[in-house]
Every structure is written in structure tokens, then in C-alpha cells.
Design an enzyme around this catalytic site. Structure first.
Site, PDB file in Angstrom:
ATOM      1  N   ARG A   1       1.903 -12.078  -0.656  1.00 21.75           N
ATOM      2  CA  ARG A   1       0.543 -12.356  -0.150  1.00 21.75           C
ATOM      3  C   ARG A   1      -0.057 -13.586  -0.801  1.00 21.75           C
ATOM      4  NH1 ARG A   1      -1.877  -8.804   3.926  1.00 21.75           N
ATOM      5  NH2 ARG A   1      -0.213  -7.307   4.257  1.00 21.75           N
TER       6      ARG A   1
ATOM      7  N   ARG B   1       0.842  -1.200   0.000  1.00 22.86           N
ATOM      8  CA  ARG B   1       0.000   0.000   0.000  1.00 22.86           C
ATOM      9  C   ARG B   1       0.874   1.245   0.000  1.00 22.86           C
ATOM     10  NH1 ARG B   1      -1.908   0.912   4.289  1.00 22.86           N
ATOM     11  NH2 ARG B   1      -1.260  -0.881   5.499  1.00 22.86           N
TER      12      ARG B   1
ATOM     13  N   SER C   1      -1.604  -3.501  10.208  1.00 26.30           N
ATOM     14  CA  SER C   1      -1.234  -4.367   9.095  1.00 26.30           C
ATOM     15  C   SER C   1       0.001  -5.202   9.435  1.00 26.30           C
ATOM     16  CB  SER C   1      -0.955  -3.512   7.858  1.00 26.30           C
ATOM     17  OG  SER C   1      -2.093  -2.745   7.554  1.00 26.30           O
ATOM     18  N   ALA C   2      -0.076  -6.476   9.095  1.00 26.75           N
ATOM     19  CA  ALA C   2       1.013  -7.430   9.339  1.00 26.75           C
ATOM     20  C   ALA C   2       1.390  -7.516  10.821  1.00 26.75           C
ATOM     21  CB  ALA C   2       2.241  -7.100   8.476  1.00 26.75           C
ATOM     22  N   CYS C   3       0.395  -7.444  11.695  1.00 23.22           N
ATOM     23  CA  CYS C   3       0.643  -7.573  13.134  1.00 23.22           C
ATOM     24  C   CYS C   3      -0.137  -8.726  13.762  1.00 23.22           C
ATOM     25  CB  CYS C   3       0.354  -6.259  13.845  1.00 23.22           C
ATOM     26  SG  CYS C   3       1.582  -5.003  13.469  1.00 23.22           S
TER      27      CYS C   3
ATOM     28  N   TYR D   1      -1.193  -3.518  -7.174  1.00 19.65           N
ATOM     29  CA  TYR D   1      -1.005  -4.297  -5.946  1.00 19.65           C
ATOM     30  C   TYR D   1      -2.243  -4.295  -5.042  1.00 19.65           C
ATOM     31  CZ  TYR D   1       0.017  -5.512  -1.238  1.00 19.65           C
ATOM     32  OH  TYR D   1      -0.092  -6.081  -0.004  1.00 19.65           O
ATOM     33  N   GLY D   2      -2.586  -5.433  -4.535  1.00 18.78           N
ATOM     34  CA  GLY D   2      -3.642  -5.715  -3.557  1.00 18.78           C
ATOM     35  C   GLY D   2      -4.424  -4.545  -2.988  1.00 18.78           C
TER      36      GLY D   2
ATOM     37  N   ASN E   1      -1.177 -17.977  21.979  1.00 18.02           N
ATOM     38  CA  ASN E   1      -1.993 -16.800  22.294  1.00 18.02           C
ATOM     39  C   ASN E   1      -3.341 -17.205  22.885  1.00 18.02           C
ATOM     40  OD1 ASN E   1       0.031 -15.108  21.423  1.00 18.02           O
ATOM     41  ND2 ASN E   1      -0.758 -14.979  19.320  1.00 18.02           N
TER      42      ASN E   1
ATOM     43  N   LYS F   1      -9.700  -2.197   1.431  1.00 20.02           N
ATOM     44  CA  LYS F   1      -9.362  -1.033   2.253  1.00 20.02           C
ATOM     45  C   LYS F   1     -10.166   0.190   1.805  1.00 20.02           C
ATOM     46  CE  LYS F   1      -6.511  -3.648   4.267  1.00 20.02           C
ATOM     47  NZ  LYS F   1      -6.533  -4.013   5.677  1.00 20.02           N
TER      48      LYS F   1
ATOM     49  N   ASP G   1      -9.670  -9.708   8.652  1.00 22.60           N
ATOM     50  CA  ASP G   1      -9.120  -8.369   8.385  1.00 22.60           C
ATOM     51  C   ASP G   1     -10.108  -7.232   8.648  1.00 22.60           C
ATOM     52  OD1 ASP G   1      -6.752  -6.940   7.452  1.00 22.60           O
ATOM     53  OD2 ASP G   1      -7.908  -6.406   5.665  1.00 22.60           O
TER      54      ASP G   1
ATOM     55  N   HIS H   1     -10.811  -2.291  11.177  1.00 21.42           N
ATOM     56  CA  HIS H   1      -9.706  -3.155  10.715  1.00 21.42           C
ATOM     57  C   HIS H   1      -9.515  -4.272  11.746  1.00 21.42           C
ATOM     58  CE1 HIS H   1      -5.228  -3.295   9.217  1.00 21.42           C
ATOM     59  NE2 HIS H   1      -5.974  -4.176   8.592  1.00 21.42           N
TER      60      HIS H   1
ATOM     61  N   ASN I   1       6.284  -8.565   1.989  1.00 23.90           N
ATOM     62  CA  ASN I   1       4.831  -8.343   1.930  1.00 23.90           C
ATOM     63  C   ASN I   1       4.190  -9.210   0.824  1.00 23.90           C
ATOM     64  OD1 ASN I   1       2.394  -7.081   2.803  1.00 23.90           O
ATOM     65  ND2 ASN I   1       2.468  -5.731   1.017  1.00 23.90           N
TER      66      ASN I   1
HETATM   67  P1  GTP Z   1      -2.700  -7.629   7.306  1.00 26.71           P
HETATM   68  O1  GTP Z   1      -3.202  -8.666   6.348  1.00 26.71           O
HETATM   69  O2  GTP Z   1      -1.579  -6.810   6.727  1.00 26.71           O
HETATM   70  O3  GTP Z   1      -3.771  -6.754   7.849  1.00 26.71           O
HETATM   71  O4  GTP Z   1      -1.953  -8.416   8.499  1.00 26.71           O
HETATM   72  P2  GTP Z   1      -2.409  -9.314   9.742  1.00 26.71           P
HETATM   73  O5  GTP Z   1      -2.692  -8.445  10.906  1.00 26.71           O
HETATM   74  O6  GTP Z   1      -3.462 -10.280   9.331  1.00 26.71           O
HETATM   75  O7  GTP Z   1      -1.053 -10.089  10.094  1.00 26.71           O
HETATM   76  P3  GTP Z   1      -0.666 -11.643   9.989  1.00 26.71           P
HETATM   77  O8  GTP Z   1      -1.497 -12.507  10.876  1.00 26.71           O
HETATM   78  O9  GTP Z   1      -0.599 -12.016   8.566  1.00 26.71           O
HETATM   79  O10 GTP Z   1       0.808 -11.631  10.593  1.00 26.71           O
HETATM   80  C1  GTP Z   1       1.848 -10.849  10.077  1.00 26.71           C
HETATM   81  C2  GTP Z   1       3.201 -11.341  10.520  1.00 26.71           C
HETATM   82  O11 GTP Z   1       3.272 -11.406  11.951  1.00 26.71           O
HETATM   83  C3  GTP Z   1       3.508 -12.742  10.007  1.00 26.71           C
HETATM   84  O12 GTP Z   1       4.844 -12.783   9.556  1.00 26.71           O
HETATM   85  C4  GTP Z   1       3.327 -13.616  11.214  1.00 26.71           C
HETATM   86  O13 GTP Z   1       4.134 -14.755  11.173  1.00 26.71           O
HETATM   87  C5  GTP Z   1       3.667 -12.686  12.380  1.00 26.71           C
HETATM   88  N1  GTP Z   1       2.893 -13.046  13.607  1.00 26.71           N
HETATM   89  C6  GTP Z   1       1.561 -13.265  13.673  1.00 26.71           C
HETATM   90  N2  GTP Z   1       1.181 -13.620  14.929  1.00 26.71           N
HETATM   91  C7  GTP Z   1       2.305 -13.619  15.676  1.00 26.71           C
HETATM   92  C8  GTP Z   1       2.569 -13.894  17.052  1.00 26.71           C
HETATM   93  O14 GTP Z   1       1.696 -14.236  17.844  1.00 26.71           O
HETATM   94  N3  GTP Z   1       3.872 -13.767  17.462  1.00 26.71           N
HETATM   95  C9  GTP Z   1       4.870 -13.406  16.595  1.00 26.71           C
HETATM   96  N4  GTP Z   1       6.115 -13.301  17.087  1.00 26.71           N
HETATM   97  N5  GTP Z   1       4.651 -13.141  15.285  1.00 26.71           N
HETATM   98  C10 GTP Z   1       3.391 -13.243  14.828  1.00 26.71           C
HETATM   99  C1  SPV Z   2      -3.182  -4.418   5.143  1.00 23.24           C
HETATM  100  O1  SPV Z   2      -2.186  -3.810   4.700  1.00 23.24           O
HETATM  101  O2  SPV Z   2      -3.707  -4.119   6.244  1.00 23.24           O
HETATM  102  C2  SPV Z   2      -3.755  -5.547   4.389  1.00 23.24           C
HETATM  103  C3  SPV Z   2      -3.190  -5.865   3.069  1.00 23.24           C
HETATM  104  O3  SPV Z   2      -4.694  -6.180   4.865  1.00 23.24           O
HETATM  105  S1  SPV Z   2      -3.780  -4.814   1.816  1.00 23.24           S
HETATM  106  O4  SPV Z   2      -5.049  -5.357   1.322  1.00 23.24           O
HETATM  107  O5  SPV Z   2      -2.804  -4.783   0.761  1.00 23.24           O
HETATM  108  O6  SPV Z   2      -4.006  -3.501   2.333  1.00 23.24           O
HETATM  109 MN    MN Z   3      -5.271  -5.449   6.885  1.00 23.59          MN
END
Ligand code: GTP
Ligand code: SPV
Ligand code: MN
Length: 603
Positions: free
Chosen positions: A385, A86, A267-269, A216-217, A512, A225, A294, A245, A383
Site C-alpha cells: 500500500r 485485514r 476492497s481492491a476492486c 497493518y493498515g 471507464n 474501517k 474509499d 465504502h 496488498n
Molecule cells: P481498497 O483500497 O482495498 O478499498 O481498493 P480499491 O477499490 O480502491 O481498488 P484499487 O483502485 O486500488 O484497485 C485495485 C486493483 O484493481 C489494482 O491492482 C488495479 O490495478 C486494479 N484495477 C482498478 N481498476 C481497474 C479496471 O478498470 N480494470 C482492471 N482490469 N483492473 C483494475
Molecule cells: C480495504 O481493504 O478496503 C482498504 C484497505 O481500503 S484497509 O484500510 O487496509 O482496510
Molecule cells: Mn477500502
């Protein structure tokens, strides 16, 4: 020019699903008059259409065939290397006044922006096919569902939208023939995929989106989004609901008691991972099910908050996904999956950093270059996907199609913080919970372009997605609370706290469940789990968490749950600085929450 492909001419019966609604036809004609495509392809989302588009995509190198024995019906797409995430700096909220967009959004004047974008779109689809995608967000029978149409010149977008949304006839039917019905207009063109001509623009007052210059996505799947969050949050405030979100999961105890939980992580957390959690051995008999990974659309009914997942698939982070970290995700992406920017092995399989087993001796990396384990570059983009239908998820919640949604017992806010934020704590009440969300911070990730690992405030994980003034958004959250007689309890979590050695203190993923169990117990009427009153909220002591069977030392647990007063003095100062930076839009009630927090540290 990568991904920008010539027109396609489908056989009869494909690409001719023209809807009857005159407003849609007028809008499509208007965009076609500007972009001048060779032909118009009216999508119906059918299997036959999909197969045709996949075949064409393979011919034009938009998709790469994978080993169909290893990953059946799955394909690889490589986006332009300048176009992998993004682009928050090129994302605009074009409300009539700058104040409506507020201090956290890029704003540009709607009239000027339409003129600029129409200029860029002029003749942009010459010699190419313009696809029209009807789609619906939410279960088709949900009163909360919303219809959108996306125009695009990218087959990749069509193929992804078919997975991510309910596409075709179902949307056309829901919209009906009333030219005044509410629906979202989304126009997308790849142009020449140049960052100089990349703009993701939202016109909330027109329920319209124009996205150019990216393939891109999150920039181009306009359902996600752009509609479900930015336009969605704007509509939600006007109409009295919440567009967030957030993942939504179900947690069922061995006794059959079920709670639903919604969680906002940036994102990615960790949303996808948390939503697909498999409990460890100690929690035998517990069942976690996924409603969404999401986005949550939530409304108040009978004093309770109910949530639906507007999406139909998952656009998830690939790196780090393994049978160890997320078996449900791995099973989901074994077939019928589109991969974007992962590595290709010599036997036609996909590979990425963190996948089970040894890395391949040789692969083609996400840019299309040779790769070996000795290469300095990553094989898969951080990133990269997957796009996969939610039906592939073995843990899909049975009520995912329930139009009225699922009742939410707990809301969780979580960030990626190396320090300061404890593993888990509970807000004292709704307004305090809104404060936790509003002051959330997290380290930036590869999901958006720019620096990675920088701590920034990301209120409710919505900083890049709130389609209006963030101060009004905070007030909207406070107002929703006043309508709830049975409000969800609000919590904060942090899976990412690090110890002195720079290592994560908490094992995360399936483990968790231990935190989720405490959260659920705190929501039970008789409050089955105990907690200590701390200045920041209700905090579990180490023995309040079920840690049996977990290999973790006492010191780490203590560190995870510790509130370092020095760090929190800095944290409170950062809250104040953040609120100040918003220039007077923060509701008085939240300012008071900060003062109360500071005062509790002095007691
Ligand atoms: P978006 O699709 O971007 O909104 O991301 P998301 O919030 O769905 O994140 P996702 O679950 O894909 O995790 C993103 C990254 O964090 C990955 O590389 C996971 O392996 C890592 N991750 C997820 N959960 C945990 C956790 O409990 N502990 C750790 N250390 N890493 C985690
Ligand atoms: C995010 O970035 O929070 C995502 C991936 O879920 S994207 O759809 O590319 O925004
Ligand atoms: Mn997201």
C-alpha cells in the site's frame, strides 16, 4: 520482535500537546493504568513532531530511508509477514446482543470481550511510549465531522494517521471541553504481533474500538474501517445518514456541467483508480476530480443525497499502479508518501509488479530478501500500500473541504466478476437499486487474509464493514430512499468480465469514462443516453456507449453487455440462497424484488 520499539524521549515542545477535555484525560489514564507505558506522547500533528517521529522510526528500523532525490520525503515500512492485510476472522462487533451484530459479523459479548482485551493489554506498553492521537473525520467545519482519539504504541500508526486524517489541534478544538461530547475511543497495541493474539473489536454502543496484535493498515488506522465504516454505519443508522465504502468523484463536461458520483466496489476492486480517472482523448474537455477514494458519509438534505469524504489521504493498493493505468496516483505518490511492503531497489527507489518500465535486475523484496526477475516470489506484496495526502492528487476536487458535501447524482455498485454481470446497467428505481447493492458479489482479493478469487456476496461492498445487523442495514437503505425526492440513479458496473480466453474483455481504467459518460447522461433530466429494458434493468446497447477511438471488437462489446439467461438463473438462485443464509433478516421489499426479477425473466 519486529516493529515493537522501545520508549522515545522527545525534546521539550514535542509530545506534550495534552488536551483539556476531562473525559479524554480519564480514558487515557485508564488505558495507561492497564498498559503501563514508560511515557505518554500527546500528538499535535505538527511538522516538527512529524520530523522527530520519522527520525526515531529510521533509528529503530520502523522505516527505511528511500532515495530522497527519487522519492522525496518518502519512506518504506515492512510489516511483519504474518500481518499484511485485514483479518476478517478476527474482527468483532461487540453489541449487547448477537442479533444487533447480525448474521454477517463475528460477535462477542461486550463485557467478556473487554475483560479479555484488558488482560491482553496488561503491561503491554511497559518500556514503551504510548501515543495519543486526536483526529477529526470530515472537513473541520462540516456538521457531519466526527472526532476520534487513538491511543497506539506504534509510530507507524501515528505517521499514517497524520496523512489519513486531520490530526492534532483541529480535533482538540472541535471536541472542546464538554466531557459529554460525542467522540470515538480507539485503543491500539501491537502486543507481540502474533495472529493468536490479534483482535479488532468494536463496541458501537460505547463508540469504542480496541485493536491488538496487528500493525497493518486497516486493522490499526482506527479512523478508517473501524470508525468511519463499522462504528460509522452504526451511528449513521441511529442518526439517519449513510456511512459507505464508496469513492466520490466529480465529472465536469466541456460545457461546465458537473455531476458527482459515488461508487461502492469491494476492497481492491477499483475505487482509487475510478476516483482518479483520466478521460481518453475522445472525451477532450471532460474533467474528472476526486472527492474521496474509499469512504463516503452521506446525508439527506432537501430531498437530495450529499456526500463528504471523511478522510484526508489515500491508503491505496500499490501493485498495478503505473503512469499508464493511473497517472494521478503515480503523481500523488512521487513524494511525501509512506510505502508499506513494496520492493526496494539497489538505488533506494521503490518497485512493484505493474510499475512502468522493466523490472530491476535486483531488489530487496517486501520481506527483506534478495529478489531478481527470476524469483518465484513477488517483489511487492499483492496488498502492498501507499499512504499519501489527498493534497498530492493533481485531480483533487476543489469542493473536498466543503462541509455540507457534494450532491450525488448517481450511485454505482460494482464487483469483480468473471462472468454473469454485464459491463453496466441501471436499476429501475431506488428499491431495485438497493436490491442490486444487496445482492452484489465479487471475487475476493488480497486486501483481506484468506483465499483470493472466490466469488462471495458482498452487499454494497460493506460485508466486512457493516457494524450492525445487515437486515437492518438493508432496511435503512430503503428508508433513506423514502426521504429522497430527488434520489440518485443507481447503477451496477463490472470492469472485470472475462472472455473465453480468460482475458478481461474491457480495457478498464481511463476507458471507464465511456461507462461513466453513459451513467451521467442517464441522470440528466432529458435522459441524454438511451437504453434497452432488460429483465435485470436498463441496459445500454453497443451503440448507446461512446466507443469511438477505442480498440475493441464488436464481439467483445456484445459479450460485455450480454445477459446469459442460464447464468442469470444460477445468479437468482444464488441471491435466494444468500438471503436465506441471513436467517430471516432480509426486508420483505427486497424478497419481492427478487421475485420480480425472476418473473421478468419469464415474461
Ligand atoms: P481498497 O483500497 O482495498 O478499498 O481498493 P480499491 O477499490 O480502491 O481498488 P484499487 O483502485 O486500488 O484497485 C485495485 C486493483 O484493481 C489494482 O491492482 C488495479 O490495478 C486494479 N484495477 C482498478 N481498476 C481497474 C479496471 O478498470 N480494470 C482492471 N482490469 N483492473 C483494475
Ligand atoms: C480495504 O481493504 O478496503 C482498504 C484497505 O481500503 S484497509 O484500510 O487496509 O482496510
Ligand atoms: Mn477500502
Amino acid at each position: 520482535m519486529k516493529n515493537v520499539a522501545p520508549a522515545i524521549f522527545p525534546p521539550n515542545g514535542i509530545g506534550d500537546a495534552k488536551p483539556a477535555n476531562q473525559a479524554v484525560l480519564d480514558w487515557v489514564n485508564e488505558i495507561a493504568a492497564i498498559t503501563q507505558p514508560e511515557n505518554i506522547f500527546w500528538c499535535d500533528g505538527s511538522e516538527r513532531e512529524n520530523e522527530f517521529l520519522i527520525a526515531e522510526s529510521l533509528k529503530q528500523n520502523v522505516l527505511i530511508e528511500l532515495n530522497q532525490e527519487k522519492v522525496p520525503h518518502s519512506y518504506l515500512h515492512r510489516s511483519n509477514p504474518n500481518d499484511v492485510a485485514r483479518v476478517e476472522q478476527f474482527t468483532f462487533v461487540c453489541t449487547p446482543t448477537k442479533e444487533e451484530a447480525g448474521p454477517t459479523n463475528n460477535w462477542s459479548e461486550p463485557g467478556e470481550t473487554y475483560t479479555k482485551l484488558r488482560g491482553l493489554l496488561k503491561g503491554a506498553m511497559r518500556g514503551r511510549t504510548m501515543f495519543v492521537i486526536p483526529y477529526i473525520m470530515g472537513p473541520p467545519d462540516s456538521p457531519q465531522a466526527k472526532v476520534g482519539f487513538e491511543i497506539t504504541d506504534s509510530k507507524y500508526v501515528v505517521l499514517n494517521m497524520r496523512i489519513m486524517t486531520r490530526m492534532g489541534e483541529v480535533a482538540v478544538k472541535r471536541l472542546g471541553n464538554d466531557p459529554n461530547a460525542e467522540w470515538n475511543r480507539g485503543a491500539h497495541s501491537l502486543l507481540d504481533i502474533s495472529p493468536e493474539r490479534r483482535f479488532i473489536c468494536h463496541f458501537p454502543q460505547d463508540n469504542a474500538i480496541i485493536s491488538v496484535g496487528s500493525g497493518y493498515g486497516g486493522n490499526v488506522l482506527l479512523s478508517k474501517k473501524c470508525l468511519a465504516l463499522r462504528i460509522g454505519s452504526y451511528l449513521a443508522r441511529k442518526q439517519g445518514w449513510l456511512a459507505e465504502h464508496m469513492l466520490i468523484l466529480g465529472a465536469e463536461s466541456p460545457e461546465g456541467k458537473k455531476h458527482y458520483v459515488a461508487a461502492a466496489f469491494p476492497s481492491a476492486c477499483g475505487k482509487t483508480n475510478f476516483a482518479m480517472l483520466i478521460p481518453p482523448e475522445h472525451f477532450k474537455g471532460w474533467k474528472i476530480t476526486t472527492v474521496g477514494d474509499d469512504i463516503a458519509w452521506m446525508q439527506v438534505r432537501n430531498g437530495r443525497l450529499y456526500a463528504i469524504n471523511p478522510e484526508n489521504g489515500y491508503f491505496g493498493v500499490v501493485p498495478g499502479t503505473s503512469y499508464k493505468s493511473n497517472p494521478n496516483a503515480m503523481r500523488s505518490i512521487e513524494h511525501d508518501t509512506l510505502y508499506t511492503n513494496v520492493a526496494l531497489t539497489d538505488d533506494g527507489d521503490v518497485w512493484w509488479e505493474g510499475k512502468d518500465g522493466d523490472p530491476p535486475a535486483h531488489a530487496i523484496d517486501w520481506r527483506g530478501n534478495d529478489w531478481t526477475p527470476n524469483s518465484k516470489e513477488k517483489a511487492a506484496h499483492p496488498n502492498s500500500r501507499f499512504t499519501t495526502p489527498m493534497r498530492n492528487n493533481p485531480a483533487l476536487d476543489p469542493d473536498v473541504e466543503k462541509g455540507e458535501g457534494v450532491p450525488i447524482s448517481a450511485i454505482i455498485f460494482g464487483g469483480r466478476r468473471s462472468d454473469t454481470a454485464p459491463l453496466v446497467y441501471q436499476a429501475f428505481d431506488w428499491a431495485h437499486g438497493v436490491y442490486l447493492g444487496a445482492t452484489m458479489a465479487s471475487e475476493t482479493t488480497a486486501a483481506a487474509t484468506g483465499a483470493v478469487g472466490k466469488v462471495r456476496r458482498d452487499p454494497m461492498a460493506m460485508l466486512p464493514f457493516c457494524g450492525y445487523n445487515i437486515g437492518d442495514y438493508f432496511q435503512h437503505w430503503l428508508d433513506i430512499g423514502k426521504r429522497l425526492t430527488n434520489p440518485p440513479q443507481i447503477f451496477s458496473v463490472n470492469w472485470f468480465r472475462k472472455g473465453a480466453g480468460g482475458k478481461f474483455l474491457w480495457p478498464g481504467f481511463g476507458e471507464n469514462m465511456r461507462v461513466l459518460k453513459w451513467i451521467i447522461d442517464r441522470c440528466e433530466e432529458n435522459q441524454k443516453a438511451s437504453a434497452l429494458e432488460s429483465p435485470i434493468g436498463w441496459l445500454p446497447s453497443p451503440h448507446d456507449l461512446e466507443l469511438a477511438g477505442l480498440d475493441i471488437d464488436h464481439k467483445s462489446v456484445a459479450e460485455l453487455l450480454c445477459i446469459d439467461h442460464e447464468e442469470w438463473q444460477k445468479e437468482i438462485a444464488a441471491h435466494e440462497k444468500f438471503f436465506d443464509s441471513l436467517g430471516g433478516v432480509v426486508p420483505e421489499e427486497l424478497q419481492k424484488q427478487r421475485e420480480k426479477l425472476a418473473a421478468r425473466f419469464k415474461e
